[in-house]
Scaffold this active site. Structure first.
Site, PDB file in Angstrom:
ATOM      1  N   CYS A 226      17.777  21.832  50.573  1.00  0.00           N
ATOM      2  CA  CYS A 226      18.763  20.776  50.337  1.00  0.00           C
ATOM      3  C   CYS A 226      18.286  19.902  49.176  1.00  0.00           C
ATOM      4  CB  CYS A 226      19.007  19.877  51.533  1.00  0.00           C
ATOM      5  SG  CYS A 226      19.705  20.730  52.929  1.00  0.00           S
TER       6      CYS A 226
ATOM      7  N   ARG B  91      17.446  24.549  45.493  1.00  0.00           N
ATOM      8  CA  ARG B  91      16.975  24.083  46.803  1.00  0.00           C
ATOM      9  C   ARG B  91      17.888  24.509  47.940  1.00  0.00           C
ATOM     10  NH1 ARG B  91      13.179  19.902  46.101  1.00  0.00           N
ATOM     11  NH2 ARG B  91      13.518  19.214  48.226  1.00  0.00           N
TER      12      ARG B  91
ATOM     13  N   TRP C 147      21.088  23.623  52.162  1.00  0.00           N
ATOM     14  CA  TRP C 147      20.534  24.836  52.756  1.00  0.00           C
ATOM     15  C   TRP C 147      20.636  24.594  54.253  1.00  0.00           C
ATOM     16  CZ3 TRP C 147      16.409  26.315  55.936  1.00  0.00           C
ATOM     17  CH2 TRP C 147      16.126  27.688  55.936  1.00  0.00           C
TER      18      TRP C 147
ATOM     19  N   ASN D 185      18.248  15.227  53.157  1.00  0.00           N
ATOM     20  CA  ASN D 185      17.444  16.442  53.055  1.00  0.00           C
ATOM     21  C   ASN D 185      16.351  16.335  54.111  1.00  0.00           C
ATOM     22  OD1 ASN D 185      15.750  18.571  52.265  1.00  0.00           O
ATOM     23  ND2 ASN D 185      14.732  17.312  50.723  1.00  0.00           N
ATOM     24  N   GLY D 186      16.306  17.300  55.032  1.00  0.00           N
ATOM     25  CA  GLY D 186      15.291  17.256  56.087  1.00  0.00           C
ATOM     26  C   GLY D 186      15.928  17.589  57.425  1.00  0.00           C
TER      27      GLY D 186
ATOM     28  N   GLU E 276       3.228  41.292  47.638  1.00  0.00           N
ATOM     29  CA  GLU E 276       4.037  40.463  46.751  1.00  0.00           C
ATOM     30  C   GLU E 276       5.157  41.290  46.104  1.00  0.00           C
ATOM     31  OE1 GLU E 276       4.625  37.530  46.408  1.00  0.00           O
ATOM     32  OE2 GLU E 276       5.397  37.216  44.402  1.00  0.00           O
TER      33      GLU E 276
ATOM     34  N   LYS F 290       9.159  40.534  46.591  1.00  0.00           N
ATOM     35  CA  LYS F 290      10.080  40.317  45.468  1.00  0.00           C
ATOM     36  C   LYS F 290      11.320  41.186  45.652  1.00  0.00           C
ATOM     37  CE  LYS F 290       8.964  37.403  44.325  1.00  0.00           C
ATOM     38  NZ  LYS F 290       7.871  36.545  44.647  1.00  0.00           N
TER      39      LYS F 290
ATOM     40  N   GLU G 275      13.570  39.965  48.627  1.00  0.00           N
ATOM     41  CA  GLU G 275      14.231  38.685  48.382  1.00  0.00           C
ATOM     42  C   GLU G 275      15.482  38.801  47.536  1.00  0.00           C
ATOM     43  OE1 GLU G 275      11.521  35.019  47.661  1.00  0.00           O
ATOM     44  OE2 GLU G 275      10.689  36.678  46.544  1.00  0.00           O
TER      45      GLU G 275
ATOM     46  N   HIS H  50      -1.891  54.997  59.673  1.00  0.00           N
ATOM     47  CA  HIS H  50      -1.935  54.566  61.078  1.00  0.00           C
ATOM     48  C   HIS H  50      -0.550  54.165  61.598  1.00  0.00           C
ATOM     49  CE1 HIS H  50      -6.283  54.744  61.086  1.00  0.00           C
ATOM     50  NE2 HIS H  50      -6.267  54.128  59.915  1.00  0.00           N
TER      51      HIS H  50
ATOM     52  N   LYS I  40      14.429  27.372  47.382  1.00  0.00           N
ATOM     53  CA  LYS I  40      13.165  27.344  46.651  1.00  0.00           C
ATOM     54  C   LYS I  40      12.105  26.510  47.363  1.00  0.00           C
ATOM     55  CE  LYS I  40      10.874  28.240  42.866  1.00  0.00           C
ATOM     56  NZ  LYS I  40      10.400  29.616  42.872  1.00  0.00           N
TER      57      LYS I  40
HETATM   58  C1  F6R Z   1       8.893  33.912  47.306  1.00  0.00           C
HETATM   59  C2  F6R Z   1       8.866  32.490  47.424  1.00  0.00           C
HETATM   60  C3  F6R Z   1       8.475  31.892  48.730  1.00  0.00           C
HETATM   61  C4  F6R Z   1       7.501  30.734  48.495  1.00  0.00           C
HETATM   62  C5  F6R Z   1       7.200  30.013  49.819  1.00  0.00           C
HETATM   63  C6  F6R Z   1       6.181  28.914  49.631  1.00  0.00           C
HETATM   64  O1  F6R Z   1       9.307  34.337  46.045  1.00  0.00           O
HETATM   65  O2  F6R Z   1       9.148  31.789  46.494  1.00  0.00           O
HETATM   66  O3  F6R Z   1       7.942  32.833  49.585  1.00  0.00           O
HETATM   67  O4  F6R Z   1       6.334  31.245  47.936  1.00  0.00           O
HETATM   68  O5  F6R Z   1       8.375  29.465  50.329  1.00  0.00           O
HETATM   69  O6  F6R Z   1       6.629  27.955  48.742  1.00  0.00           O
HETATM   70  P1  F6R Z   1       5.634  26.964  48.018  1.00  0.00           P
HETATM   71  O7  F6R Z   1       4.746  27.763  47.157  1.00  0.00           O
HETATM   72  O8  F6R Z   1       6.533  26.059  47.217  1.00  0.00           O
HETATM   73  O9  F6R Z   1       4.886  26.237  49.097  1.00  0.00           O
END
Ligand code: F6R
Length: 615
Positions: free
Chosen positions: A2, A27, A75, A101-102, A488, A492, A495, A511, A610
């Site tokens: 948010c 956000r 969000w 926001n929260g 990772e 990617k 997501e 396994h 984000k």
């Molecule tokens: C993946 C991604 C999320 C963040 C996670 C932590 O591409 O962006 O998995 O890495 O939400 O966020 P931060 O780093 O802002 O604490």
């Protein structure tokens, strides 16, 4: 998670709010809305499910005049993403509007009490409870809006950054925060408020970061006032200069922010390394470590806490610290750590890693670690965010604003800082020999150019992506330093393309996951020429002999793999500990192009945000 924005001044608030919402859309983008207070004392609300562009369509042709307003991009946490649950929420009389926001944890109890007093609720949100509570207090105590906001917040449990306006007061904007970020931008006869500084850039570079349990009172034509929520006493105001440019918030000719951020990595890593490798690649200087040498020398253990991509960086950090500092290291998901009764004392160092610096679980993990006496170090990107303000010390990764929801340049920035930190602490503790230190530092110093070289695989990966866009499942395998790279790479892909992908330690595959392999399930195997290369060759063969297609990420010049894997992507050769930095480049590109081929919105993938400011 948010985004909120607000404006009071002499310009049309609507235009500034819409632009601010677009910058905060990373956000959350489930719904968006604005509340405008007209000069004739009317409160106008426009809101809509979906992105800010939907809100603009809904509001086009409507009266959007007014020089005071608040806005929100959501969000969803409480209640599905629809028009009714969209913010701003308005009190029963229609006089007070609020964006939030929260999360309000005790909203159910408060709602019940308010319903007993005749309040009716339109939405399923926790936020509507807060605005109704403010009105209830204001009416029953005959107090001002400011007093009612303060009183209501004292009754609320949870996390919030809020902005509140009232219909018959076009000259006042009230904001408050607890555990969710809020920045006030102080301009010439105008003031901005937002969840982060991005909506403020271009208008003013003078900002105040509101602290937890503070209320900001912004009255037209008057200096901003900040009060303590607890005793109503004025707080000291610290106006800071914002170091963020408009160019950093634009796509710079790329189709998407994610692609821009992938290609930006040579320059972001240059910024990240600037001034940190000294004495001809024989020493690291990180002020956070330099100022706390004794802590790092005497520490008995380091625990890394993070979420998501930052957690993957932490896994690489673990190996780096083990290899170069020869000390015990643990890695924890922040969300597990905070509820796991961790055993810590003053000999422990907890390193929290976060791009946004606002992740609720990571913040809670930090609070817990501090309470148990550990020294808490933060690795963060967003300057002035909550995490760097809460930790005892730390390092910024300095990769600039990351706007694409899928993290790319922040990941490589985090791994770079973790490498610097491990080398610095290793030298301090006498755990690393000079030759190794020099070899790694010399290669790290050149990493921006090496990444530039790695990015040359772009056309090849783009072509390859067309072959694999059909797949419904992927396996990503790696060993040693590149097991986290595999995690990772898989994250990617998941997501942004919504394809199921699993990252696995290559040797663990036999396994269990090996049962999944058939010709419909490709594997991406990270196999640079490192100490585990011979081992991973066997894993490639195990996949091949079960009919699985293999894309191998190999070191430049490795022709032997061509005979085994279906496709090889070459990456520049670097010391083993730096291979995750270069190997992650083709993985970022592969995920990107597969998602684009599938027509997905790579910058704003569904259900994600984000900055995850809720548990
Ligand atoms: C993946 C991604 C999320 C963040 C996670 C932590 O591409 O962006 O998995 O890495 O939400 O966020 P931060 O780093 O802002 O604490």
């Amino acid at each position: 998670m948010c985004g909120i924005v607000g404006y009071i001044g002499s310009n049309r608030a609507y235009d500034i709010l819409i632009q601010g919402l677009k910058r905060l859309e990373y956000r959350g983008y489930d719904s968006a809305g604005v509340a405008l207070v007209d000069c004739d004392g009317k409160l106008k609300i426009h809101k809509s499910q979906g992105k800010v562009s939907n809100l603009e369509s809904i509001a086009s042709g409507a009266n959007v005049e007014g020089h005071l307003g608040i806005a929100h991009t959501r969000w969803a946490t409480h209640g599905e993403p629809n028009d009714i649950n969209a913010h701003p929420h308005v009190s029963q009389s229609g006089m007070i509007a609020l964006v939030h926001n929260g999360t309000i944890e005790n909203y159910a109890v408060l709602k019940k009490v308010l319903m007993e007093h005749g309040y009716e609720f339109k939405s399923e949100t926790d936020t509507e409870v807060l605005v109704q509570l403010i009105e209830y207090i204001k009416l029953t105590s005959s107090c001002t809006l400011l007093e009612a906001v303060r009183e209501a917040l004292l009754q609320v449990e949870g996390a919030y950054a809020i902005a509140v306006v009232e219909q018959n007061d076009p000259d006042t904007l009230i904001v408050a925060r607890k555990s969710s970020p809020l920045v006030i931008g102080v301009g010439e006869n105008e003031t901005f408020i937002a969840s982060d500084a991005t909506p403020i850039v271009g208008y003013t570079d003078q900002v105040i970061y509101l602290k937890d349990n503070e209320i900001g009172v912004i009255r037209r034509g008057e200096p901003v006032q900040v009060l303590s929520m607890f005793n109503n006493e004025p707080s000291t105001i610290n106006i800071q200069k914002l170091k963020l440019s408009l160019a950093q918030l634009e796509k710079g000719g790329y189709d998407t922010f994610m692609l821009k951020e992938i290609f930006e990595q040579p320059s972001t890593l240059r910024d990240c390394l600037r001034g940190r490798i000294v004495d001809n690649c024989r020493r690291v200087t990180l002020s956070g470590v330099d100022l706390n040498q004794e802590r790092f020398k005497t520490a008995e253990r380091i625990t890394l806490v993070a979420c998501g991509t930052s957690w993957h960086a932490a896994l690489i950090g673990k190996r780096l610290i083990q290899d170069f500092c020869k000390m015990p290291v643990e890695v924890e998901y922040a969300s597990e750590f905070r509820y796991g009764n961790p055993v810590l004392n003053e000999k422990d160092i907890v390193i929290s890693i976060s791009q946004s610096g606002e992740t609720a679980d990571t913040l809670a993990a930090i609070e817990l670690a501090k309470a148990k006496g550990a020294f808490v170090y933060g690795i963060c990107n967003v300057v002035g965010a909550s995490i760097p303000r809460t930790t005892d010390s730390g390092t910024y990764i300095h990769v600039g604003p990351e706007i694409g929801v899928a993290s790319t340049k922040a990941f490589t920035g985090q791994v770079t800082v973790l490498t610097l930190l491990a080398l610095s602490v290793g030298q301090l503790r006498g755990a690393i020999d000079d030759a190794t230190l020099h070899e790694v530092l010399a290669a790290l110093d050149k990493i921006p150019e090496t990444i530039e070289e790695a990015l040359k695989v772009d056309p090849e990966v783009k072509k390859l992506s067309r072959i694999f866009s059909y797949a419904h499942n992927f396996l990503y395998l790696g060993r040693g330093y590149n097991y986290p790279t595999a995690l990772e790479g898989a994250l990617k892909l998941k997501e942004i393309s919504y394809i199921h992908a699993e990252g696995y330690p290559a040797a663990e595959m036999k396994h269990g996951p090996i049962a999944l392999i058939d010709h419909d399930m490709p594997s991406v195997i990270i196999a640079p020429s490192d100490s585990l290369y011979d081992k991973i060759i066997s894993n490639v063969q195990q996949v091949k002999s079960r009919g699985g297609a293999v894309v191998a990420i190999v070191s430049k010049g490795n022709k032997a793999m061509n005979d085994i894997a279906d496709f090889c992507i070459e990456i520049p050769e670097v010391p083993e500990c730096l291979t995750p930095l270069v190997a992650s480049i083709p993985l970022q590109l592969l995920a990107y192009y597969i998602a684009v081929n599938k027509g997905k919105d790579v910058d704003q993938p569904r259900n994600l945000a984000k900055s995850v400011t809720v548990e």
